[in-house]
Design a protein around this motif. Structure first.
Motif, PDB file in Angstrom:
ATOM      1  N   ASP A 115      -1.983   5.388   3.448  1.00  0.00           N
ATOM      2  CA  ASP A 115      -0.819   5.397   2.770  1.00  0.00           C
ATOM      3  C   ASP A 115       0.142   6.848   2.723  1.00  0.00           C
ATOM      4  O   ASP A 115       1.184   6.687   2.171  1.00  0.00           O
ATOM      5  CB  ASP A 115      -1.001   5.088   1.170  1.00  0.00           C
ATOM      6  CG  ASP A 115      -2.054   6.108   0.427  1.00  0.00           C
ATOM      7  OD1 ASP A 115      -2.707   6.890   1.065  1.00  0.00           O
ATOM      8  OD2 ASP A 115      -2.307   6.230  -0.736  1.00  0.00           O
ATOM      9  N   PRO A 152      -5.492  -0.637   1.605  1.00  0.00           N
ATOM     10  CA  PRO A 152      -4.312   0.394   1.706  1.00  0.00           C
ATOM     11  C   PRO A 152      -4.530   1.530   1.945  1.00  0.00           C
ATOM     12  O   PRO A 152      -3.851   2.408   2.425  1.00  0.00           O
ATOM     13  CB  PRO A 152      -3.741   0.026   0.125  1.00  0.00           C
ATOM     14  CG  PRO A 152      -4.854  -0.380  -0.625  1.00  0.00           C
ATOM     15  CD  PRO A 152      -5.697  -1.001   0.188  1.00  0.00           C
ATOM     16  N   CYS A 155      -6.860   1.056   6.194  1.00  0.00           N
ATOM     17  CA  CYS A 155      -6.620   0.068   7.380  1.00  0.00           C
ATOM     18  C   CYS A 155      -6.294   0.846   8.380  1.00  0.00           C
ATOM     19  O   CYS A 155      -6.570   0.386   9.637  1.00  0.00           O
ATOM     20  CB  CYS A 155      -5.414  -0.712   6.832  1.00  0.00           C
ATOM     21  SG  CYS A 155      -3.956   0.384   6.291  1.00  0.00           S
TER      22      CYS A 155
END
Ligand SMILES: O=C(O)CCC(=O)C(=O)O
Ligand SMILES: [Fe+2]
Length: 294
Positions: A115, A152, A155
Protein backbone atom coordinates in the motif's frame (compact mmCIF):
# COMPACT_ATOMS: atom_id res chain seq x y z
CA UNK A 1 -12.82 0.49 -35.51
CA UNK A 2 -13.48 -3.07 -34.50
CA UNK A 3 -10.85 -5.12 -32.81
CA UNK A 4 -10.63 -8.81 -32.05
CA UNK A 5 -10.91 -9.30 -28.30
CA UNK A 6 -7.53 -10.96 -27.97
CA UNK A 7 -5.69 -8.08 -29.61
CA UNK A 8 -4.24 -5.62 -27.12
CA UNK A 9 -4.35 -1.91 -28.11
CA UNK A 10 -0.95 -0.58 -29.19
CA UNK A 11 -0.75 1.93 -26.36
CA UNK A 12 -1.21 -0.84 -23.79
CA UNK A 13 1.57 -2.84 -25.43
CA UNK A 14 3.96 0.10 -25.38
CA UNK A 15 3.22 0.67 -21.67
CA UNK A 16 3.99 -2.97 -20.98
CA UNK A 17 7.05 -2.80 -23.22
CA UNK A 18 8.48 -0.07 -21.00
CA UNK A 19 8.48 -2.60 -18.15
CA UNK A 20 9.11 -5.98 -19.80
CA UNK A 21 11.50 -6.72 -22.67
CA UNK A 22 8.71 -7.73 -25.06
CA UNK A 23 11.14 -7.86 -27.99
CA UNK A 24 12.79 -10.85 -26.40
CA UNK A 25 9.79 -12.12 -24.43
CA UNK A 26 6.54 -11.22 -26.30
CA UNK A 27 4.21 -12.38 -23.52
CA UNK A 28 1.50 -9.97 -24.75
CA UNK A 29 1.10 -12.39 -27.66
CA UNK A 30 0.41 -15.87 -26.24
CA UNK A 31 0.27 -17.32 -29.76
CA UNK A 32 3.81 -16.21 -30.69
CA UNK A 33 6.20 -19.14 -31.11
CA UNK A 34 8.72 -17.41 -28.80
CA UNK A 35 6.08 -17.15 -26.06
CA UNK A 36 5.02 -20.77 -26.40
CA UNK A 37 8.64 -21.91 -26.27
CA UNK A 38 9.30 -19.75 -23.21
CA UNK A 39 6.26 -21.12 -21.39
CA UNK A 40 7.29 -24.70 -22.21
CA UNK A 41 10.79 -24.06 -20.87
CA UNK A 42 9.51 -22.43 -17.67
CA UNK A 43 7.13 -25.31 -17.05
CA UNK A 44 9.96 -27.79 -17.53
CA UNK A 45 12.15 -25.88 -15.04
CA UNK A 46 9.30 -25.62 -12.53
CA UNK A 47 8.65 -29.37 -12.79
CA UNK A 48 12.34 -30.21 -12.51
CA UNK A 49 13.54 -27.82 -9.79
CA UNK A 50 10.41 -26.06 -8.47
CA UNK A 51 11.39 -22.66 -9.83
CA UNK A 52 12.03 -21.01 -13.18
CA UNK A 53 14.22 -18.07 -14.05
CA UNK A 54 13.87 -15.77 -17.05
CA UNK A 55 16.99 -13.64 -17.53
CA UNK A 56 16.65 -9.89 -18.12
CA UNK A 57 12.86 -10.05 -18.25
CA UNK A 58 12.38 -6.57 -16.79
CA UNK A 59 14.02 -3.70 -18.63
CA UNK A 60 17.02 -2.06 -16.86
CA UNK A 61 15.29 1.36 -16.99
CA UNK A 62 12.31 -0.09 -15.13
CA UNK A 63 14.57 -1.69 -12.52
CA UNK A 64 16.24 1.72 -12.07
CA UNK A 65 12.82 3.35 -11.50
CA UNK A 66 11.91 0.66 -8.92
CA UNK A 67 15.23 1.18 -7.15
CA UNK A 68 14.60 4.95 -7.00
CA UNK A 69 11.08 4.35 -5.66
CA UNK A 70 12.43 2.16 -2.84
CA UNK A 71 15.04 4.79 -1.96
CA UNK A 72 12.32 7.47 -1.81
CA UNK A 73 10.25 5.21 0.46
CA UNK A 74 13.06 4.22 2.82
CA UNK A 75 11.63 6.36 5.62
CA UNK A 76 8.35 4.42 5.50
CA UNK A 77 9.84 0.95 5.55
CA UNK A 78 8.49 -1.31 8.27
CA UNK A 79 11.53 -2.89 9.93
CA UNK A 80 10.94 -5.87 12.16
CA UNK A 81 12.97 -8.15 14.33
CA UNK A 82 10.98 -11.19 15.35
CA UNK A 83 11.56 -14.81 16.06
CA UNK A 84 9.32 -17.11 14.11
CA UNK A 85 8.74 -20.69 13.07
CA UNK A 86 8.28 -21.51 9.35
CA UNK A 87 4.51 -20.98 9.71
CA UNK A 88 4.45 -17.62 11.53
CA UNK A 89 2.39 -19.24 14.30
CA UNK A 90 2.64 -19.25 18.07
CA UNK A 91 4.66 -21.84 19.97
CA UNK A 92 2.82 -25.06 20.85
CA UNK A 93 4.33 -26.41 24.10
CA UNK A 94 2.30 -29.63 23.76
CA UNK A 95 4.64 -30.75 20.95
CA UNK A 96 8.17 -32.16 21.28
CA UNK A 97 10.86 -29.48 21.45
CA UNK A 98 12.37 -30.32 18.07
CA UNK A 99 9.05 -30.06 16.17
CA UNK A 100 9.19 -27.45 13.34
CA UNK A 101 6.31 -25.56 14.97
CA UNK A 102 8.60 -25.13 17.99
CA UNK A 103 11.68 -24.14 16.01
CA UNK A 104 12.09 -20.39 16.01
CA UNK A 105 14.66 -18.38 14.07
CA UNK A 106 15.36 -14.70 14.35
CA UNK A 107 14.40 -12.49 11.42
CA UNK A 108 15.38 -8.91 10.76
CA UNK A 109 14.28 -7.30 7.53
CA UNK A 110 12.07 -4.58 6.13
CA UNK A 111 9.24 -4.19 3.66
CA UNK A 112 7.92 -1.37 1.54
CA UNK A 113 4.38 -2.68 2.03
CA UNK A 114 2.21 -2.92 -1.09
CA UNK A 115 0.00 0.00 0.00
CA UNK A 116 3.05 2.29 0.15
CA UNK A 117 3.96 1.95 -3.51
CA UNK A 118 3.61 5.19 -5.43
CA UNK A 119 0.68 5.70 -7.83
CA UNK A 120 2.84 5.50 -10.93
CA UNK A 121 5.10 2.79 -9.52
CA UNK A 122 6.49 0.45 -12.20
CA UNK A 123 5.86 -2.45 -9.83
CA UNK A 124 2.23 -1.44 -9.39
CA UNK A 125 1.79 -1.15 -13.19
CA UNK A 126 3.43 -4.53 -13.72
CA UNK A 127 1.31 -6.32 -11.14
CA UNK A 128 -1.90 -4.83 -12.55
CA UNK A 129 -1.31 -6.37 -15.97
CA UNK A 130 -3.37 -9.41 -16.94
CA UNK A 131 -0.66 -10.38 -19.43
CA UNK A 132 1.71 -11.10 -16.53
CA UNK A 133 -0.97 -12.96 -14.56
CA UNK A 134 -1.84 -15.12 -17.59
CA UNK A 135 1.80 -15.75 -18.38
CA UNK A 136 2.56 -16.85 -14.80
CA UNK A 137 -0.48 -19.17 -14.85
CA UNK A 138 0.71 -20.73 -18.12
CA UNK A 139 4.24 -21.24 -16.77
CA UNK A 140 2.91 -22.87 -13.61
CA UNK A 141 0.62 -25.10 -15.68
CA UNK A 142 -2.18 -24.65 -13.14
CA UNK A 143 -5.44 -26.42 -13.88
CA UNK A 144 -7.51 -23.86 -11.93
CA UNK A 145 -7.48 -20.09 -12.47
CA UNK A 146 -5.11 -18.03 -10.35
CA UNK A 147 -5.60 -14.43 -9.22
CA UNK A 148 -3.71 -11.45 -7.91
CA UNK A 149 -3.77 -11.59 -4.12
CA UNK A 150 -6.36 -9.65 -2.11
CA UNK A 151 -3.91 -8.93 0.73
CA UNK A 152 -3.49 -5.14 0.73
CA UNK A 153 -0.10 -5.24 2.46
CA UNK A 154 1.47 -8.44 1.17
CA UNK A 155 0.19 -8.69 -2.41
CA UNK A 156 3.16 -7.05 -4.07
CA UNK A 157 5.70 -5.48 -1.70
CA UNK A 158 9.38 -4.71 -1.96
CA UNK A 159 11.47 -6.64 0.55
CA UNK A 160 14.47 -4.73 1.84
CA UNK A 161 17.47 -6.22 3.63
CA UNK A 162 20.36 -4.16 5.00
CA UNK A 163 23.72 -5.28 6.37
CA UNK A 164 23.17 -8.04 8.96
CA UNK A 165 19.52 -8.71 8.05
CA UNK A 166 18.36 -12.32 7.74
CA UNK A 167 15.08 -13.81 6.49
CA UNK A 168 14.80 -17.34 7.94
CA UNK A 169 13.11 -20.48 6.63
CA UNK A 170 9.36 -20.14 6.10
CA UNK A 171 6.37 -20.93 3.92
CA UNK A 172 4.30 -18.12 2.40
CA UNK A 173 0.60 -17.39 3.04
CA UNK A 174 0.02 -17.25 -0.74
CA UNK A 175 0.60 -20.09 -3.19
CA UNK A 176 2.82 -18.50 -5.83
CA UNK A 177 5.38 -15.72 -5.82
CA UNK A 178 7.25 -13.98 -8.59
CA UNK A 179 10.51 -12.40 -7.55
CA UNK A 180 12.41 -9.64 -9.33
CA UNK A 181 15.69 -8.61 -7.78
CA UNK A 182 16.04 -4.82 -7.92
CA UNK A 183 19.41 -4.45 -6.21
CA UNK A 184 21.93 -7.12 -5.29
CA UNK A 185 23.66 -6.93 -1.91
CA UNK A 186 27.46 -6.68 -1.78
CA UNK A 187 27.52 -10.12 -0.25
CA UNK A 188 25.00 -12.73 0.96
CA UNK A 189 21.27 -12.30 0.49
CA UNK A 190 21.16 -15.62 -1.36
CA UNK A 191 17.72 -17.10 -1.98
CA UNK A 192 17.50 -20.74 -0.89
CA UNK A 193 14.48 -22.99 -1.31
CA UNK A 194 13.36 -26.60 -0.99
CA UNK A 195 11.09 -27.41 -3.95
CA UNK A 196 7.66 -28.81 -3.04
CA UNK A 197 8.71 -29.70 0.50
CA UNK A 198 5.04 -29.98 1.48
CA UNK A 199 1.70 -30.36 -0.28
CA UNK A 200 -1.78 -29.13 0.76
CA UNK A 201 -2.36 -32.65 2.13
CA UNK A 202 1.00 -33.40 3.73
CA UNK A 203 3.02 -31.04 5.96
CA UNK A 204 6.08 -33.31 5.77
CA UNK A 205 7.14 -32.15 9.26
CA UNK A 206 10.02 -34.69 9.39
CA UNK A 207 11.76 -33.25 6.35
CA UNK A 208 10.99 -29.66 7.38
CA UNK A 209 12.62 -30.42 10.76
CA UNK A 210 15.71 -31.83 9.04
CA UNK A 211 16.20 -28.70 6.90
CA UNK A 212 15.76 -26.51 9.99
CA UNK A 213 18.52 -28.55 11.65
CA UNK A 214 20.86 -27.96 8.71
CA UNK A 215 20.18 -30.78 6.23
CA UNK A 216 21.18 -29.37 2.82
CA UNK A 217 19.81 -32.34 0.83
CA UNK A 218 16.67 -30.70 -0.58
CA UNK A 219 18.11 -27.16 -0.65
CA UNK A 220 18.52 -25.32 -3.97
CA UNK A 221 20.12 -21.89 -4.29
CA UNK A 222 19.42 -19.19 -6.86
CA UNK A 223 21.88 -16.67 -8.13
CA UNK A 224 19.43 -13.79 -8.53
CA UNK A 225 20.34 -10.96 -10.87
CA UNK A 226 18.58 -7.61 -11.18
CA UNK A 227 15.91 -7.77 -13.88
CA UNK A 228 15.58 -11.56 -13.94
CA UNK A 229 12.14 -12.94 -13.16
CA UNK A 230 11.67 -16.01 -10.97
CA UNK A 231 8.45 -17.91 -10.35
CA UNK A 232 8.29 -20.19 -7.31
CA UNK A 233 5.69 -21.96 -5.18
CA UNK A 234 6.26 -20.25 -1.84
CA UNK A 235 3.44 -21.95 0.02
CA UNK A 236 4.85 -25.41 -0.69
CA UNK A 237 8.58 -24.77 -1.11
CA UNK A 238 10.15 -23.68 2.18
CA UNK A 239 12.56 -20.82 1.52
CA UNK A 240 14.88 -18.28 3.15
CA UNK A 241 17.31 -15.47 2.34
CA UNK A 242 20.81 -15.80 3.81
CA UNK A 243 22.26 -12.87 5.82
CA UNK A 244 23.09 -9.74 3.85
CA UNK A 245 26.56 -8.29 4.30
CA UNK A 246 28.02 -4.98 3.22
CA UNK A 247 26.91 -1.44 2.56
CA UNK A 248 24.66 -2.06 -0.42
CA UNK A 249 21.19 -3.27 0.66
CA UNK A 250 19.30 -6.05 -1.11
CA UNK A 251 16.02 -4.96 -2.76
CA UNK A 252 13.54 -7.35 -4.31
CA UNK A 253 10.01 -6.98 -5.74
CA UNK A 254 7.55 -9.74 -4.85
CA UNK A 255 4.32 -9.96 -6.90
CA UNK A 256 2.09 -12.76 -5.56
CA UNK A 257 -0.66 -14.99 -6.94
CA UNK A 258 -3.28 -17.26 -5.35
CA UNK A 259 -6.02 -19.76 -6.16
CA UNK A 260 -8.60 -18.09 -3.94
CA UNK A 261 -9.04 -14.37 -4.64
CA UNK A 262 -10.73 -13.84 -1.23
CA UNK A 263 -8.06 -15.05 1.19
CA UNK A 264 -5.47 -12.81 2.85
CA UNK A 265 -2.69 -13.37 5.39
CA UNK A 266 -3.61 -14.34 8.93
CA UNK A 267 -3.49 -11.24 11.20
CA UNK A 268 -0.52 -12.83 13.02
CA UNK A 269 1.53 -13.04 9.83
CA UNK A 270 0.46 -9.59 8.62
CA UNK A 271 1.70 -8.12 11.90
CA UNK A 272 4.99 -10.03 11.90
CA UNK A 273 5.89 -9.24 8.29
CA UNK A 274 4.19 -5.96 7.51
CA UNK A 275 3.87 -4.38 10.95
CA UNK A 276 0.11 -4.27 11.28
CA UNK A 277 -3.11 -6.15 10.62
CA UNK A 278 -6.03 -4.39 8.93
CA UNK A 279 -9.77 -5.06 9.37
CA UNK A 280 -9.70 -7.29 6.25
CA UNK A 281 -7.16 -9.60 7.93
CA UNK A 282 -9.52 -10.15 10.88
CA UNK A 283 -12.69 -10.33 8.78
CA UNK A 284 -11.22 -13.05 6.57
CA UNK A 285 -9.18 -14.88 9.21
CA UNK A 286 -11.40 -17.97 9.02
CA UNK A 287 -11.15 -18.16 5.21
CA UNK A 288 -8.03 -20.24 4.62
CA UNK A 289 -6.79 -21.50 1.24
CA UNK A 290 -6.14 -24.99 2.71
CA UNK A 291 -5.74 -26.73 6.06
CA UNK A 292 -1.96 -26.27 6.33
CA UNK A 293 -0.53 -24.92 9.61
CA UNK A 294 0.09 -21.78 7.51
O1 LIG B 1 13.50 -11.82 -0.53
C1 LIG B 1 13.21 -12.86 -1.10
O2 LIG B 1 13.86 -13.32 -2.04
C2 LIG B 1 12.02 -13.64 -0.61
C3 LIG B 1 11.29 -12.95 0.50
C4 LIG B 1 10.22 -13.82 1.06
O3 LIG B 1 10.36 -15.00 1.10
C5 LIG B 1 8.95 -13.24 1.56
O4 LIG B 1 8.81 -12.01 1.60
O5 LIG B 1 8.05 -14.01 1.88
FE1 LIG C 1 8.50 -15.96 1.44
Amino acid sequence: MTQALNIIPEVAVSTLNALIDLDRYPIHDPEAEATKALIAQCREELDAVGCCCIPNFIRPESIARMQAEIERKRGDIYWSQDSHNPYMRQDDPSLPEDHPKRTFQRRSSGFVNSDLREDDSDLRKLYDRDELLNFVAQCLGVTRPIYRWADPLGCCPYSVMDDGNYFPWHFDGNEFTVSILVQKADKGGVFEYCPDLRTPEDENFDQVAKVLKGDRGPVHTLDLKPGDLQIFKGRFSMHRVTPVEGNRPRYIALPTYVYDPETVNRPERAKQFYGRALPIHYEREAQRPDTLTD
